[in-house]
Design an enzyme around this catalytic site. Structure first.
Site, PDB file in Angstrom:
ATOM      1  N   CYS A  30      -2.189   9.536   2.416  1.00  0.00           N
ATOM      2  CA  CYS A  30      -1.699   8.929   1.163  1.00  0.00           C
ATOM      3  C   CYS A  30      -2.615   9.236  -0.003  1.00  0.00           C
ATOM      4  O   CYS A  30      -2.172   9.333  -1.139  1.00  0.00           O
ATOM      5  CB  CYS A  30      -1.575   7.421   1.336  1.00  0.00           C
TER       6      CYS A  30
ATOM      7  N   GLU B 200       0.880  -1.179   0.000  1.00  0.00           N
ATOM      8  CA  GLU B 200       0.000   0.000   0.000  1.00  0.00           C
ATOM      9  C   GLU B 200       0.908   1.216   0.000  1.00  0.00           C
ATOM     10  O   GLU B 200       1.419   1.617   1.048  1.00  0.00           O
ATOM     11  CB  GLU B 200      -0.898  -0.022   1.255  1.00  0.00           C
TER      12      GLU B 200
HETATM   13  P1  NAD Z   1       7.993   4.893   5.150  1.00  0.00           P
HETATM   14  O1  NAD Z   1       8.024   4.081   3.888  1.00  0.00           O
HETATM   15  O2  NAD Z   1       9.129   5.788   5.443  1.00  0.00           O
HETATM   16  O3  NAD Z   1       7.844   3.935   6.437  1.00  0.00           O
HETATM   17  C1  NAD Z   1       6.770   3.014   6.580  1.00  0.00           C
HETATM   18  C2  NAD Z   1       7.214   1.867   7.483  1.00  0.00           C
HETATM   19  O4  NAD Z   1       8.269   1.170   6.830  1.00  0.00           O
HETATM   20  C3  NAD Z   1       7.748   2.275   8.856  1.00  0.00           C
HETATM   21  O5  NAD Z   1       7.191   1.417   9.836  1.00  0.00           O
HETATM   22  C4  NAD Z   1       9.258   2.039   8.735  1.00  0.00           C
HETATM   23  O6  NAD Z   1       9.861   1.658   9.941  1.00  0.00           O
HETATM   24  C5  NAD Z   1       9.300   0.885   7.750  1.00  0.00           C
HETATM   25  N1  NAD Z   1      10.578   0.751   7.010  1.00  0.00           N
HETATM   26  C6  NAD Z   1      11.565   1.654   6.847  1.00  0.00           C
HETATM   27  N2  NAD Z   1      12.581   1.123   6.121  1.00  0.00           N
HETATM   28  C7  NAD Z   1      12.223  -0.143   5.820  1.00  0.00           C
HETATM   29  C8  NAD Z   1      12.830  -1.206   5.085  1.00  0.00           C
HETATM   30  N3  NAD Z   1      14.018  -1.078   4.507  1.00  0.00           N
HETATM   31  N4  NAD Z   1      12.150  -2.370   4.960  1.00  0.00           N
HETATM   32  C9  NAD Z   1      10.946  -2.516   5.526  1.00  0.00           C
HETATM   33  N5  NAD Z   1      10.302  -1.549   6.206  1.00  0.00           N
HETATM   34  C10 NAD Z   1      10.935  -0.375   6.363  1.00  0.00           C
HETATM   35  O7  NAD Z   1       6.600   5.691   5.079  1.00  0.00           O
HETATM   36  P2  NAD Z   1       6.061   6.773   6.098  1.00  0.00           P
HETATM   37  O8  NAD Z   1       6.851   8.024   5.982  1.00  0.00           O
HETATM   38  O9  NAD Z   1       5.853   6.179   7.448  1.00  0.00           O
HETATM   39  O10 NAD Z   1       4.591   7.032   5.492  1.00  0.00           O
HETATM   40  C11 NAD Z   1       4.358   7.909   4.447  1.00  0.00           C
HETATM   41  C12 NAD Z   1       4.231   7.191   3.130  1.00  0.00           C
HETATM   42  O11 NAD Z   1       3.288   6.144   3.241  1.00  0.00           O
HETATM   43  C13 NAD Z   1       3.699   8.076   2.026  1.00  0.00           C
HETATM   44  O12 NAD Z   1       4.387   7.795   0.829  1.00  0.00           O
HETATM   45  C14 NAD Z   1       2.248   7.659   1.899  1.00  0.00           C
HETATM   46  O13 NAD Z   1       1.664   7.905   0.648  1.00  0.00           O
HETATM   47  C15 NAD Z   1       2.331   6.212   2.192  1.00  0.00           C
HETATM   48  N6  NAD Z   1       1.050   5.724   2.671  1.00  0.00           N
HETATM   49  C16 NAD Z   1       0.336   4.870   1.910  1.00  0.00           C
HETATM   50  C17 NAD Z   1      -0.903   4.445   2.348  1.00  0.00           C
HETATM   51  C18 NAD Z   1      -1.750   3.487   1.549  1.00  0.00           C
HETATM   52  O14 NAD Z   1      -2.678   2.943   2.115  1.00  0.00           O
HETATM   53  N7  NAD Z   1      -1.468   3.269   0.284  1.00  0.00           N
HETATM   54  C19 NAD Z   1      -1.396   4.884   3.564  1.00  0.00           C
HETATM   55  C20 NAD Z   1      -0.623   5.762   4.316  1.00  0.00           C
HETATM   56  C21 NAD Z   1       0.604   6.175   3.885  1.00  0.00           C
END
Ligand code: NAD
Length: 485
Positions: free
Chosen positions: A256, A222
């Site tokens: 998002c 997502e």
């Molecule tokens: P992010 O990708 O920085 O982090 C999300 C999660 O991934 C965190 O828990 C983090 O610890 C983990 N993470 C970090 N590095 C990782 C790795 N190498 N492998 C696995 N996991 C890892 O995102 P964010 O800043 O927390 O959230 C914002 C982003 O999320 C925006 O791009 C937004 O559009 C997206 N988002 C999407 C949805 C959806 O439903 N499609 C919903 C909310 C947010």
């Protein structure tokens, strides 16, 4: 506190220890009865109901100012809806589905059944830190799975509270919460999970996909991206600008599926600005200390947003700060909305997902030009189209590929638990919510119950006789005649 990524028993990390308990239980007892699923979903619902005030306070502290209404609505009520919707329907979703068996195999029976996958990993972001952690958990529990959840490190109080409440209400063989940063999340993606749901940025999603591929773990990604809002020239600008403004500014633009940029007909910029501004004035009188206007989550993101504006201005964009009552001073991260006109693809604001209260407005000469612009860019998570003409709506929806869409408003498709929610292309892989989520977290297992008296038993075994030859020939020639071949 929940588990952290540090070393645990026997040299294993806490993530590995938590996973081993869930994995062992899932292998010992792979199926969950209806009663067990209902019991787990009820506990999840009670966790949200009894914990709501604590969650609202924790999210507020993590954000340094998060609207309590937004927390109650999205983080509590919509996550609760995921649990209650599953409670109402899981008995139907679980029901085995009979299908017709081939004639030669009758009176044998065929059916398929959605069975639990096993252990589902959930990695959540910070922007709706309860909803995006617990909605996938609701779907995974409804499907009879066990769950390993890692909340975001950017909302640490909420993560700790989630860990504590889950530990109070669930056994370590049902759900485990591991806290920590990217290193813990990365370790989780390397485990032999039976499914992994990742919600976060497209860049990290790519790494998650690569790690999961090595373990052959099926994923639901997502992700984010730029969701456009296209306004047809005939649509009333007052309504479109108001709905785009409210969608953009919900959660301080940190959604998002927030409308990332608007596409309006050339010459209508002044009308758009007027109605956008009037909406801000109505919705958020006193921007500065308004507890209903959510702050940008941290200084790094605030600086990133200021740099996006600076870059656009340096490349020729015209900026209009929408602060009818003066720019926020007391809480600097409660950032005033900014409209940007005269934008182009050389500007970072048109290249990157914005995730804050900035709205670039791209002007078009024809709707076709706007559709082409959208289609020339990565596929959006959501698409918003404003138009009252049903035929044109159907046509435009078929020409723009997106994860989901809302017509004549923004974001409200997310609240419909019975609609699938997910992206396509760069905005994600797979979907969940409601029945679609139940299926995502289940394995559709086909089962054939053989009959000793079916003709297939006698005929489809060597030595093959003339009857089989005649039967096989009859099958192909029947289709051949139908095709006119
Ligand atoms: P992010 O990708 O920085 O982090 C999300 C999660 O991934 C965190 O828990 C983090 O610890 C983990 N993470 C970090 N590095 C990782 C790795 N190498 N492998 C696995 N996991 C890892 O995102 P964010 O800043 O927390 O959230 C914002 C982003 O999320 C925006 O791009 C937004 O559009 C997206 N988002 C999407 C949805 C959806 O439903 N499609 C919903 C909310 C947010």
């Amino acid at each position: 506190m929940g588990e952290t990524g540090s070393e645990g028993a026997g040299g294993k990390t806490a993530v590995e220890v938590a996973f081993a308990k869930l994995f062992g239980a899932a292998r010992r007892q792979p199926y969950a009865s209806l009663e067990e699923r209902v019991d787990r979903l009820e506990r999840l619902a009670s966790l949200l109901v009894s914990g709501q005030e604590a969650f609202v306070a924790a999210i507020d502290a993590d954000f340094g100012g998060r609207s309590a209404h937004e927390s109650r609505l999205v983080d509590v009520v919509l996550a609760l809806k995921a649990a209650t919707d599953a409670l109402a329907h899981v008995h139907e979703w679980m029901r085995p589905q009979p299908v017709a068996a081939l004639r030669w195999f009758r009176p044998g029976r065929a059916f398929f059944e959605y069975v639990p996958k096993g252990v589902v990993g959930v990695i959540a972001p910070w922007n709706y830190p309860v909803n995006l952690a617990l909605s996938p958990v609701a779907g995974a529990l409804a499907a009879g799975n066990r769950v390993l959840l890692k909340p975001s490190e950017l909302t640490p109080r909420t993560a700790a509270l989630l860990a504590e409440r889950v530990r109070d209400l669930f056994s370590a063989e049902e759900i485990a919460v591991v806290e920590g940063g990217p290193e813990v999340a990365r370790a989780l993606t390397l485990l032999p999970l039976d499914h992994l749901v990742f919600t976060g940025s497209t860049a990290v999603g790519r790494q998650v996909g690569l790690a999961a591929a090595a373990a052959l773990t099926p994923v639901t990604l997502e992700l984010g991206g730029k969701s456009p809002a296209l306004v047809h020239p005939d649509y009333p600008m007052a309504k479109a600008a108001a709905r785009i403004a409210l969608g953009k500014l919900f959660n301080g633009g940190q959604t998002c599926i927030a409308p990332d940029y608007a596409l309006i007909a050339a010459g209508r910029e002044a009308a758009f600005t007027e109605h956008f501004t009037a909406t801000v004035q109505r919705a958020y009188p006193n921007l500065a200390d308004n507890p209903q206007y959510t702050a940008v989550v941290n200084d790094r993101h605030h600086q990133r947003l200021l740099a996006l504006v600076e870059d656009a201005v340096a490349k020729g964009a015209q900026v209009q700060t929408v602060a009818p009552h003066g720019a926020p001073k007391a809480r600097p991260r409660r950032m005033a909305p900014v409209l940007l006109f005269g934008v182009n693809d050389q500007m970072r604001v048109m290249q990157e997902e914005i995730f804050g209260p900035l709205l670039p407005v791209w002007t078009y000469r024809s709707v076709d030009e706007a559709v082409t612009y959208i289609n020339d860019h990565p596929r959006p998570l959501s698409f918003y189209y404003f138009d009252d003409d049903d035929r044109r709506v159907a046509d435009v929806l078929h020409r723009v590929v997106s994860g989901d869409a809302t017509v004549n408003d923004t974001m409200i498709h997310f609240a419909q638990e019975s609609l699938p929610f997910g992206g396509i292309g760069a905005s994600g892989i797979g979907a969940y919510h409601g029945e679609v989520g139940f299926r995502t977290f289940s394995h559709p297992r086909g089962v054939m119950v053989a009959s000793g008296v079916s003709p297939a038993r006698r005929l489809l075994a060597p030595p093959y006789g003339r009857l089989v030859d005649a039967g096989l020939k009859a099958m192909t020639s029947r289709v051949g005649r139908w095709l006119g071949a």
